[in-house]
Design an enzyme around this catalytic site. Structure first.
Site, PDB file in Angstrom:
ATOM      1  N   GLY A  23       0.821  -1.205   0.000  1.00 55.13           N
ATOM      2  CA  GLY A  23       0.000   0.000   0.000  1.00 55.13           C
ATOM      3  C   GLY A  23       0.852   1.251   0.000  1.00 55.13           C
ATOM      4  N   ARG A  84       1.018  -5.171  -4.981  1.00 47.34           N
ATOM      5  CA  ARG A  84       1.144  -6.341  -4.109  1.00 47.34           C
ATOM      6  C   ARG A  84       1.390  -7.537  -5.012  1.00 47.34           C
ATOM      7  NH1 ARG A  84      -0.692  -4.333   0.810  1.00 47.34           N
ATOM      8  NH2 ARG A  84      -2.230  -2.646   0.647  1.00 47.34           N
ATOM      9  N   ASP A 115       4.946  -4.598   6.483  1.00 44.18           N
ATOM     10  CA  ASP A 115       5.562  -5.836   6.952  1.00 44.18           C
ATOM     11  C   ASP A 115       5.635  -6.911   5.873  1.00 44.18           C
ATOM     12  OD1 ASP A 115       2.837  -6.226   6.914  1.00 44.18           O
ATOM     13  OD2 ASP A 115       2.678  -6.852   9.004  1.00 44.18           O
ATOM     14  N   THR A 138       4.168   2.742   5.777  1.00 43.96           N
ATOM     15  CA  THR A 138       2.785   2.317   5.911  1.00 43.96           C
ATOM     16  C   THR A 138       2.039   3.304   6.783  1.00 43.96           C
ATOM     17  OG1 THR A 138       1.312   0.629   6.838  1.00 43.96           O
ATOM     18  CG2 THR A 138       3.510   0.767   7.781  1.00 43.96           C
ATOM     19  N   ASP A 140      -0.371   2.526   8.647  1.00 41.79           N
ATOM     20  CA  ASP A 140      -0.930   1.817   9.797  1.00 41.79           C
ATOM     21  C   ASP A 140      -0.080   1.914  11.057  1.00 41.79           C
ATOM     22  OD1 ASP A 140      -3.204   0.884   8.443  1.00 41.79           O
ATOM     23  OD2 ASP A 140      -2.089  -0.781   7.588  1.00 41.79           O
ATOM     24  N   ASP A 142       2.055  -0.066  12.196  1.00 40.25           N
ATOM     25  CA  ASP A 142       1.931  -1.355  12.880  1.00 40.25           C
ATOM     26  C   ASP A 142       3.174  -2.233  12.755  1.00 40.25           C
ATOM     27  OD1 ASP A 142       1.722  -1.822  10.166  1.00 40.25           O
ATOM     28  OD2 ASP A 142       0.022  -3.198  10.326  1.00 40.25           O
ATOM     29  N   ARG A 184      -7.119  -3.029   9.532  1.00 33.81           N
ATOM     30  CA  ARG A 184      -7.739  -4.360   9.581  1.00 33.81           C
ATOM     31  C   ARG A 184      -7.337  -5.107  10.840  1.00 33.81           C
ATOM     32  NH1 ARG A 184      -6.353  -4.466   3.997  1.00 33.81           N
ATOM     33  NH2 ARG A 184      -8.177  -4.336   2.651  1.00 33.81           N
ATOM     34  N   ALA A 199     -13.247  11.610  20.557  1.00 34.42           N
ATOM     35  CA  ALA A 199     -14.305  10.632  20.279  1.00 34.42           C
ATOM     36  C   ALA A 199     -14.942  10.120  21.570  1.00 34.42           C
ATOM     37  CB  ALA A 199     -13.735   9.454  19.489  1.00 34.42           C
ATOM     38  N   GLU A 200     -16.203   9.787  21.494  1.00 31.14           N
ATOM     39  CA  GLU A 200     -16.901   9.195  22.638  1.00 31.14           C
ATOM     40  C   GLU A 200     -16.403   7.784  22.904  1.00 31.14           C
ATOM     41  OE1 GLU A 200     -21.138   9.341  22.587  1.00 31.14           O
ATOM     42  OE2 GLU A 200     -21.184  11.156  21.386  1.00 31.14           O
TER      43      GLU A 200
END
Length: 334
Positions: A23, A84, A115, A138, A140, A142, A184, A199-200
């Site tokens: 991505g 990809r 990754d 990325t 993300d 992550d 995801r 945010a709540e």
């Protein structure tokens, strides 16, 4: 400013290649620019590979000059394109890719991606001996071993800008809006966006929940006069449609919620100043490590310092979510 590594050149590498894979993320272009010019300034030729591993295995490779990376630092996406590549999971294909690199006289490869892309780089080195360096590209955030990834800050700010606009309608109509952000298997975007936008509630894959419990909790908060922002941030999660399922559950429980899927707008746009600086520093550092004989590592950030992380560690370990951010969001609505 990050302190760049001071290492001596110990290799006879005369040419390197750079690619972006998986991505796309804002900041990839500043990283390409940095790799290119850092190498050229040390007398090393640079080749760009179009469309990641997909381009590599068909030899879509061209030489990069300084002029090729002029005025790209402010551009989103990647001038090298990305893809990809399922075929690269085959060891035979990886050996063919190594031969293509050798045919071009390329002595080292820098891979910018997530990754999955870095796993491909690790396997390429271990099976063929081609020196590789990874950069964490990325949105993300992550990837294990680095506090920050190229593109995360831009994605965070893009999501915040969108949510601030959605909030105007949420307040005007006294409605709940479920805003889905990317993630995801990772809640890093959701957790930081959620705290930053007030945010709540924040829903992330790392924390177990049931739709019924979430709906009940939200109803209680509103009955008690808490949670006036109207914004619920939801990480998309591994199963598509989570946000819509939650909206249906809220409707069953007597609450109406609008759904906004931010989607790929989080990947696009001009990289923030933070991402441009991060990408530039990591790109230059990657060249330094590669020419110093280092390989099979990712260059990342730990405690505001540039550091090298073995690619095997990235494959075997998962970056944990900081649960305190989710707890903080809940605390600030009590």
């Amino acid at each position: 400013m990050y302190h760049l590594p001071q290492l001596k050149k110990t290799t006879q590498i005369n040419a390197i290649a750079v690619m972006t894979s998986g991505g796309d993320s804002p900041g990839m272009n500043p990283a390409i620019r940095s790799v290119t010019r850092a190498a050229l300034n040390q007398g090393v030729r640079v080749f760009g590979i179009n469309r990641g591993y997909s381009g590599l295995i068909i030899g879509d490779i061209f030489e990069l000059k300084s002029r090729n990376v002029t005025n790209i630092v402010q551009r989103g996406g990647t001038i090298l394109k990305s893809d990809r590549c399922e075929a690269f999971k085959d060891p035979v294909v990886r050996h063919q890719a190594a031969e293509i690199l050798k045919e071009h006289g390329i002595g080292g490869l820098i891979v910018i991606g997530g990754d999955g892309s870095l796993t491909g780089a690790h396997l390429l080195f271990h099976e063929t001996g081609i020196p590789v360096i990874g950069l964490p590209g990325t949105i993300d955030n992550d990837i294990y071993g680095t506090d920050d990834t190229i593109g995360f800050d831009t994605a965070l700010n893009t999501a915040l800008e969108a949510i601030d606009k959605i909030r105007d309608t949420a307040i005007s109509h006294e409605r709940i809006f479920l805003v889905e952000v990317m993630g995801r298997n990772s809640g890093h975007i959701a957790s930081q966006v959620g705290v930053a936008c007030g945010a709540e509630m924040i829903i992330v894959p790392e924390i177990d929940f049931t739709l019924e419990t979430l709906s009940f909790t939200l109803a209680n908060q509103r009955a008690e006069g808490r949670g006036s922002s109207g914004i619920i941030v939801v990480a998309e999660g591994p199963r598509p449609g989570l946000t819509y399922r939650l909206a249906r559950q809220l409707e069953i429980d007597g609450q109406t919620a609008g759904v906004c899927i931010l989607g790929h707008i989080q990947r696009g746009g001009q990289p923030t100043g933070h991402d441009r600086v991060l990408a530039s520093c990591l790109g230059a550092a990657a060249v330094t490590y590669l020419l110093a004989g280092e390989t099979d590592i990712m260059v990342g950030i730990k405690n505001s310092k540039i550091t090298a992380i073995p690619l095997l560690d990235i494959m075997e370990q998962k970056k944990p979510l900081n649960p305190e951010l989710v707890q903080l969001a809940q605390l600030l609505h009590k």
